[in-house]
Each structure stands twice: as C-alpha cells, then as structure tokens.
Design a protein around this motif. Sequence first.
Motif, PDB file in Angstrom:
ATOM      1  N   GLU A 140      65.286 -24.696 -38.604  1.00 41.20           N
ATOM      2  CA  GLU A 140      65.646 -23.289 -38.411  1.00 41.20           C
ATOM      3  C   GLU A 140      66.486 -22.814 -39.594  1.00 41.20           C
ATOM      4  O   GLU A 140      67.561 -22.240 -39.451  1.00 41.20           O
ATOM      5  N   THR A 141      65.968 -23.063 -40.793  1.00 42.76           N
ATOM      6  CA  THR A 141      66.707 -22.729 -42.011  1.00 42.76           C
ATOM      7  C   THR A 141      66.726 -21.231 -42.311  1.00 42.76           C
ATOM      8  O   THR A 141      67.510 -20.779 -43.132  1.00 42.76           O
ATOM      9  N   LYS A 142      65.873 -20.465 -41.632  1.00 44.05           N
ATOM     10  CA  LYS A 142      65.807 -19.025 -41.892  1.00 44.05           C
ATOM     11  C   LYS A 142      66.670 -18.207 -40.928  1.00 44.05           C
ATOM     12  O   LYS A 142      66.791 -16.999 -41.092  1.00 44.05           O
ATOM     13  N   GLU A 143      67.214 -18.873 -39.908  1.00 46.75           N
ATOM     14  CA  GLU A 143      68.014 -18.165 -38.909  1.00 46.75           C
ATOM     15  C   GLU A 143      69.479 -18.600 -38.979  1.00 46.75           C
ATOM     16  O   GLU A 143      69.788 -19.715 -39.394  1.00 46.75           O
ATOM     17  N   THR A 144      70.363 -17.715 -38.569  1.00 46.61           N
ATOM     18  CA  THR A 144      71.768 -18.051 -38.373  1.00 46.61           C
ATOM     19  C   THR A 144      71.973 -18.299 -36.879  1.00 46.61           C
ATOM     20  O   THR A 144      71.848 -17.374 -36.075  1.00 46.61           O
ATOM     21  N   LEU A 145      72.276 -19.544 -36.531  1.00 47.20           N
ATOM     22  CA  LEU A 145      72.409 -19.908 -35.127  1.00 47.20           C
ATOM     23  C   LEU A 145      73.815 -19.576 -34.634  1.00 47.20           C
ATOM     24  O   LEU A 145      74.804 -20.001 -35.234  1.00 47.20           O
ATOM     25  N   ASN A 146      73.892 -18.826 -33.548  1.00 45.47           N
ATOM     26  CA  ASN A 146      75.195 -18.516 -32.951  1.00 45.47           C
ATOM     27  C   ASN A 146      75.768 -19.744 -32.253  1.00 45.47           C
ATOM     28  O   ASN A 146      76.981 -19.951 -32.258  1.00 45.47           O
ATOM     29  N   TRP A 147      74.915 -20.519 -31.628  1.00 47.38           N
ATOM     30  CA  TRP A 147      75.324 -21.793 -31.050  1.00 47.38           C
ATOM     31  C   TRP A 147      74.155 -22.755 -31.048  1.00 47.38           C
ATOM     32  O   TRP A 147      73.001 -22.357 -31.048  1.00 47.38           O
ATOM     33  N   ILE A 148      74.507 -24.030 -31.079  1.00 44.37           N
ATOM     34  CA  ILE A 148      73.508 -25.086 -31.022  1.00 44.37           C
ATOM     35  C   ILE A 148      73.932 -26.047 -29.920  1.00 44.37           C
ATOM     36  O   ILE A 148      75.107 -26.402 -29.792  1.00 44.37           O
ATOM     37  N   GLY A 149      72.983 -26.434 -29.090  1.00 47.64           N
ATOM     38  CA  GLY A 149      73.299 -27.326 -27.980  1.00 47.64           C
ATOM     39  C   GLY A 149      72.250 -28.394 -27.796  1.00 47.64           C
ATOM     40  O   GLY A 149      71.125 -28.290 -28.303  1.00 47.64           O
ATOM     41  N   ILE A 150      72.634 -29.415 -27.061  1.00 50.23           N
ATOM     42  CA  ILE A 150      71.708 -30.459 -26.644  1.00 50.23           C
ATOM     43  C   ILE A 150      71.819 -30.542 -25.122  1.00 50.23           C
ATOM     44  O   ILE A 150      72.885 -30.855 -24.588  1.00 50.23           O
ATOM     45  N   LYS A 151      70.736 -30.192 -24.453  1.00 52.84           N
ATOM     46  CA  LYS A 151      70.732 -30.129 -22.997  1.00 52.84           C
ATOM     47  C   LYS A 151      70.065 -31.353 -22.396  1.00 52.84           C
ATOM     48  O   LYS A 151      69.195 -31.977 -23.012  1.00 52.84           O
ATOM     49  N   GLN A 152      70.510 -31.677 -21.196  1.00 53.48           N
ATOM     50  CA  GLN A 152      69.846 -32.676 -20.371  1.00 53.48           C
ATOM     51  C   GLN A 152      69.257 -31.953 -19.159  1.00 53.48           C
ATOM     52  O   GLN A 152      69.136 -30.723 -19.174  1.00 53.48           O
ATOM     53  N   GLN A 153      68.911 -32.695 -18.147  1.00 54.51           N
ATOM     54  CA  GLN A 153      68.292 -32.073 -16.978  1.00 54.51           C
ATOM     55  C   GLN A 153      69.266 -31.118 -16.281  1.00 54.51           C
ATOM     56  O   GLN A 153      68.880 -30.023 -15.864  1.00 54.51           O
ATOM     57  N   PHE A 154      70.545 -31.520 -16.176  1.00 53.62           N
ATOM     58  CA  PHE A 154      71.507 -30.689 -15.455  1.00 53.62           C
ATOM     59  C   PHE A 154      72.790 -30.389 -16.232  1.00 53.62           C
ATOM     60  O   PHE A 154      73.657 -29.691 -15.710  1.00 53.62           O
ATOM     61  N   PHE A 155      72.918 -30.907 -17.462  1.00 56.47           N
ATOM     62  CA  PHE A 155      74.155 -30.733 -18.208  1.00 56.47           C
ATOM     63  C   PHE A 155      73.839 -30.470 -19.673  1.00 56.47           C
ATOM     64  O   PHE A 155      72.752 -30.784 -20.150  1.00 56.47           O
ATOM     65  N   ALA A 156      74.809 -29.888 -20.375  1.00 57.09           N
ATOM     66  CA  ALA A 156      74.591 -29.575 -21.780  1.00 57.09           C
ATOM     67  C   ALA A 156      75.898 -29.661 -22.548  1.00 57.09           C
ATOM     68  O   ALA A 156      76.974 -29.371 -22.006  1.00 57.09           O
TER      69      ALA A 156
END
Length: 596
Positions: free
Chosen positions: A235-251
């Motif tokens: 995603e080199t063309k976008e400015t990410l406001n947040w980045i996360g790694i999610k699981q089934q019920f938690f992130a």
Amino acid sequence: MQQNNGLDKNQLISFGVLSLLLIGFMLYFQNRQASTEQENIANQAKKTEQTTAAKANAATGLNVNVTPNAIQKVNLKNDELSLEFSSLGGQVSSVRLNQYNAYDGKNKNKPLYLFSNKNAEYGFEFKDKAGKIVNTKDLVFTPSVAGNTVTLTSQLSGATIQFIYTLSPKYTLDFKVRTQGLSQLTSDKNATFKWDYNVRESEKGRAQEQTHTEFTYAFDNYKAYDYDARSEMDETKETLNWIGIKQQFFAAVIEAQHGFTQSKGYQDNIETGEYLKKFTYDGQVAFTGGEFNQDFTWYFMPLDLPLLKSYNKNFDEILPLGWSFIGSLNRHVFMPMYNLISSWGIAAGWAIFIMTIIVKLILSPVMYKQHKLSAMMKVIRPEIDEVNKKYKDADPMKKQQETMAVYRKAGVNQLAGCLPALVQVPLFYALFRFFPNMIDLRGKSFWFAEDLTAYDDLIKLPFSIPFLGDHLSIFALACTIVILIYTMMTAGNMQQPQQEGMPNMKVLMYIFPVTFLFFLNTSASGLSWYYFVSNAINIIIILVIKYVILDEKKIHAQIQENKQKAPKPEGRFQKRMREMMEQAQEQQKQQQKNKK
C-alpha cells in the motif's frame, strides 16, 4: 434447497450455483495453506531462538554504560488491560485482556495474551550520518512510572529519545515519541516503523481462526477501509491512518496521528504450534525539523461491534460481517435480533432456535409459493411425461418449447421455484459470517458444544480425513441427516432431464447434503444448529402444506380450468427465452442444411 420448478435448465443452473458456492467456500476456507509452510515453520523457529541477552548485547553496543542486567520491566493495569513494558526497546512486551480467556481444552481460565514471550516486537528505524542503521528496539531505555503513565528514556550519541505511554479506558494506550538532539545524529527525513508479530492461537478451531487472521487498515482520512489476507501487502500509494492485525475476535491496531506512508507487509501461515501466522509490517513516519515528535495510539481490543463503532475511526469495518447487503443484513437484522432475544435471559442455543423460527416465519410466504408450485408440478406430471414421450426423438429445442407451452396453458410459472433458492443464498452467506464473528456467542456452550463459534468434537477420530478433519461434529451430522430427509421428501417431485448427457438431478440433490457435512464439520456449531432447526422446520412445513393446506384435487381442477382459458400473456423473460430458443433452433437447421 432447490425445488422442482419444471424447467430442467433452471434446476441445473440454480443447483449448480449453490453447489459451486458451497464447494468454493469449503476449498477457500479449509485449504489455504501454501506449499512453503514447512519452510515458514523453520524460519519461525529460527526467529524465536533469539534471546533477550542477544538483543541486550546489541543494545549495549550503542549504550556502552548499560549491561543486560539493567533491563527492567514495568507495568500498567486497568479493568480492561494488563500491560508490561520492557526497557529493552521501550516496547510493550506483554498485553493481556483481563475480561477474556483463551481457549484451552483443560484450563477454562487460561489468560488471553496478545503480546507475550517475545511474539511481538516493534521499533523505529533510521540511519545516522555515518550510514549506520539504528533501530529503537535495540536500545535500552530507563523507565519511570507516574500514575497511569510510563516514560521510557534512552540516550543515543548525545540525543535523547523518549517513549511516553498512557493507559486510557476502552482498550486504548496513547503512545508519544519525543526526541531532542536527534537532528545532530541523522539526516533522514523519515523513520520506518517496523512491526513483527506472531499471532497466538486463542480459539478452538485452528483453520477457522487462521482464516480470520489478517492485515486490516484504514486510509483516506478514515473514510476508506481494506483488509489483506494475501502473502504480500503493498500500500505504498496510500497514507494509512491505522494499521492492524486482527484475529477472529481480537485485534492489535496502531494509529499514527499523521499516518503511515510507503506501507508494506508480509504474512505467512504457521502449520502447527501455538502460533497461527507470522506478520511483518514496514511503514514510514515523518521527522519534523530533524526531530522525531509524533503521536500514536495502540488499541488492544475485542471485536465487539458497539465498542468498535464508539471510536469513530472506521474500526467497525474490522468485523468481517460481509460486504454490502450481506453486511447490512448482519448489522441491522441478525445481530439486533439475537441481542434482543438473548436479553430475555435464555441460553445462547435457544436464542438461535427462536431466531431461526422468526426467520422462517418471515420467509413463510415465499416457502408457501414454493411448495404450492411443487404440488402443481406433481399434478401436471402426466402431461409433461406425455410431451416427453411424444417428442422423444424430436429436436430437444422443440421438446422444450412444447413443455413450456404446457406450463403456460396450465398457468404454472416454472421460474417461481428459483426464487427461494436465490433468497436463501444471501441468507446463507450472512449467517456464515454471523456465527463465527459474533463475540457474544464466544465461549457460550449448548448441549455438547463447548463454544457456539467453533465446531463440536464429541466424536473424535483416530485419523484425519481430508477436508473433514480428525473429528465428527454432531450438529453437522444432525444437519446433514435432516437435509437428506428433506431431499427425499422433495426430490420425488423433480422432473428428470430427458436430454442425452444431462446429469441425473436426483443424484446431484443427494450429493448436496454430503457437501454440507464436509463444510459444516469444521464450522461454527451455532451455524450447524441453525441449519438443523431450519431444515427440521422445512420438513414440518412440507407436511402441513401437503396434508392440511393444499388439496391436490382442487389444484388439479384449477389447472384444468386454466387450460380452458386463453393462455396468459408471456412475460418479457419468457418471451425473450422463447425467441432465443427459436433462434437457436433456426440456426441449428441452417447448419444442418449447410452440411448437406
């Protein structure tokens, strides 16, 4: 379940769509492991062999006055989170969600940790003026605690770097970075935020949880959202406001006040062990005036829809309830319906039971028309058989035209049987998304199912069967049995295709429940329970309609009366279909003439 609609082609198309959909789900969600998994496991093992002492030695190369023994741990805690901070790297080294437990077949109160035992590392990387790479995760910081704030300070060649963490309500950890004198050390205009994270298994059903574990991020000033389950994220063309790694019920999510640029990531499945997937992420954050003064926020949160919406940062999109209409169906129909029923204080399994009855009542007009059509097709069967016999050796197009003419004279809309199948496809997919992602169902037991968001495995097998696993789900078996009974009750009315080479629809209809067994055996037991109740109700409805509501003699009289009347005008679709058949027939005759 596909019903007889009197048109072989449409039967085949409708059943084919449903079968392909289910088979596609099964293949996609149960067979995503890549051929390089063993290599990934080896790399993972090599990574985890790194010790704190080795990191400390690297750090003391930059901080000559600090020894490995100087590495300290400090803690912050509130009702929601218990956090541990390490002076090595100034990182959050442990994150426990106090109100939740991880799945363990023996220990019902196993603590749920997102970060612990060095499964997560992060830091900011830049180059000094000599070109040497500096990463803050290799520095040793000095911690101090004041109330709900931890300040970690490190000295680096005359520059001061501070990480300031403040624990707030709603699973939030404010994270400020402040430097002084860094402009004398580096000429870089950006630092790279590097995050390595091995996601720990916390649910029953490894394959299902692994499927729901992926990158998630927002951009365009929080207005746009996306997720990425591919091996490589770019995603080199976008400015990410947040980045996360999610699981089934938690992130675990980190938000940057001014965003992350030049974002790249990588993820790999881990075949066995306590970890599900390995993630790496790189994203750039800007220096200001040669100094690194930026504000971030960590969120270590459960995927509870009201909580996610309360942040007003598009976090509610993290919950994978389905796209467009499917997601709206879950958000505005199924979730509120379940929450209302469960608020009555009844068990989760019985709440699903009542929800199933409500859905069937809503669909009852459609089902009534479907079964009425089935009864009409049974009555008109002798005339259809007569047409098939009369035009046995005729052109298939001609036979189909004569069959459609019988339907039209009898006032039977042979396309109406497709409607129930089309209605149930979005319902099926919505429920497929609902049950494994509804956190209120997590850990809720019902009869022999320990968790309605995971499969029940009361019957364990001494071996593993491809696509089925090493167990048999009782709910999945029960669902398969009632679908087979339902199929036996409805397949008898199905008209078999007379064209040479066409498959036997009855055989295909009996294969359909078997695909359900393979699909549901490793899916949420709540979904299997729902479909068991739903199909059991279908059987009851068929019996009531057949023996109480519908009178075949009256239907036969109605059909005979319709035949005496002028045929109903063709609809646009029927007219278009007839014209296409006539055109195809004319082309076929022309081709035969050209051959002669």
